[in-house]
Design a protein around this motif. Structure first.
Motif, PDB file in Angstrom:
ATOM      1  N   HIS A  46      -1.855   0.923   0.165  1.00 22.43           N
ATOM      2  CA  HIS A  46      -1.539   0.576   1.567  1.00 22.43           C
ATOM      3  C   HIS A  46      -2.447  -0.466   1.828  1.00 22.43           C
ATOM      4  O   HIS A  46      -2.197  -1.574   2.451  1.00 22.43           O
ATOM      5  N   VAL A  61       2.683  -8.353  10.924  1.00 16.20           N
ATOM      6  CA  VAL A  61       3.301  -7.110  11.198  1.00 16.20           C
ATOM      7  C   VAL A  61       3.188  -6.315  10.048  1.00 16.20           C
ATOM      8  O   VAL A  61       2.746  -4.917  10.321  1.00 16.20           O
ATOM      9  N   GLN A  62       3.508  -6.483   9.084  1.00 18.39           N
ATOM     10  CA  GLN A  62       3.446  -5.687   7.792  1.00 18.39           C
ATOM     11  C   GLN A  62       2.171  -5.406   7.611  1.00 18.39           C
ATOM     12  O   GLN A  62       1.650  -4.328   6.795  1.00 18.39           O
ATOM     13  N   GLU A  64      -0.472  -5.113   9.411  1.00 17.91           N
ATOM     14  CA  GLU A  64      -0.947  -4.189  10.300  1.00 17.91           C
ATOM     15  C   GLU A  64      -0.622  -2.716  10.012  1.00 17.91           C
ATOM     16  O   GLU A  64      -1.478  -1.649  10.000  1.00 17.91           O
ATOM     17  N   GLU A  65       0.559  -2.604   9.520  1.00 20.30           N
ATOM     18  CA  GLU A  65       1.281  -1.338   9.397  1.00 20.30           C
ATOM     19  C   GLU A  65       0.760  -0.873   8.138  1.00 20.30           C
ATOM     20  O   GLU A  65       0.479   0.500   8.234  1.00 20.30           O
ATOM     21  N   HIS A  66       0.492  -1.459   7.019  1.00 16.43           N
ATOM     22  CA  HIS A  66      -0.070  -0.980   6.065  1.00 16.43           C
ATOM     23  C   HIS A  66      -1.364  -0.422   6.029  1.00 16.43           C
ATOM     24  O   HIS A  66      -1.940   0.314   5.526  1.00 16.43           O
ATOM     25  N   ARG A  68      -2.903   0.372   9.002  1.00  9.85           N
ATOM     26  CA  ARG A  68      -2.807   1.482   9.761  1.00  9.85           C
ATOM     27  C   ARG A  68      -2.633   2.893   8.846  1.00  9.85           C
ATOM     28  O   ARG A  68      -3.152   3.910   8.972  1.00  9.85           O
ATOM     29  N   LEU A  69      -1.653   2.738   7.851  1.00  9.69           N
ATOM     30  CA  LEU A  69      -1.329   3.654   7.033  1.00  9.69           C
ATOM     31  C   LEU A  69      -2.697   3.874   6.087  1.00  9.69           C
ATOM     32  O   LEU A  69      -2.824   5.033   5.654  1.00  9.69           O
ATOM     33  N   TYR A  84      -8.739  -4.281   7.905  1.00  6.04           N
ATOM     34  CA  TYR A  84      -7.975  -4.147   9.352  1.00  6.04           C
ATOM     35  C   TYR A  84      -8.849  -4.699  10.405  1.00  6.04           C
ATOM     36  O   TYR A  84      -8.163  -5.329  11.260  1.00  6.04           O
TER      37      TYR A  84
END
Length: 167
Positions: A46, A61-62, A64-66, A68-69, A84
């Motif tokens: 991730h 957007v992608q 940040e999501e990765h 976070r994961l 991050y």
């Protein structure tokens, strides 16, 4: 991933990491996606996908999501915090950055100098120049590299100059 190391997935991950180093970004992204299809909780994959989305594909957007994961599934992996934080700083998402920095400072193996530098930059961006100077001094105190110490000293000078100019 569970506490047991899956060497097959680790090997695939290292291959993806090499591909990134060689500039084979699309191939690396596909391999990282394969890893995540097999093990959705593989935090390091991730992180690397987040980095690709942020720095190469400009899909924040992608990214940040990765990131976070990555932190959720591999909370002990320092690279995820650095990446991050850099992303959130660039996007000027100060509240989220503050939250991630608070988590990062507790991670074993994290570079305190790097985290304090990020705190300093955050405080400077918020206009809290005395706090920024405090964190840049902590950066210097925790740094063992002459170049980064000079960069932090320059950051202190910059903040002091801003204080003069902004009154």
């Amino acid at each position: 991933m569970s506490d047991t190391t899956n060497f097959y997935l680790e090997e695939k991950f290292l291959s993806a990491d090499r591909m990134i180093g060689e500039g084979r970004l699309s191939e690396a992204a596909h391999l990282l996606e394969e890893i995540l299809a097999e093990a959705p909780d593989f935090g390091k994959a991730h992180n690397h996908l987040g980095w690709l989305y942020e720095t190469k594909f400009k899909n924040y957007v992608q990214a940040e999501e990765h990131y976070r994961l990555a932190i959720k599934f591999s909370p002990e992996y320092p690279a995820a915090y650095y990446n991050y934080c850099y992303c959130l700083s660039a996007l000027r998402k100060h509240e989220e950055l503050e939250r991630v920095l608070e988590l990062a400072i507790k991670v074993s193996g994290i570079s305190y100098a790097s985290i304090y530098n990020e705190y300093g930059l955050l405080r400077e961006a918020q206009g809290k120049l005395d706090d920024a100077i405090h964190y840049f001094r902590l950066h210097i105190q925790n740094s063992f590299d002459a170049k980064t110490i000079e960069t932090a000293a320059d950051s202190i000078k910059r903040c002091e100059r801003k204080k003069e100019l902004l009154g």
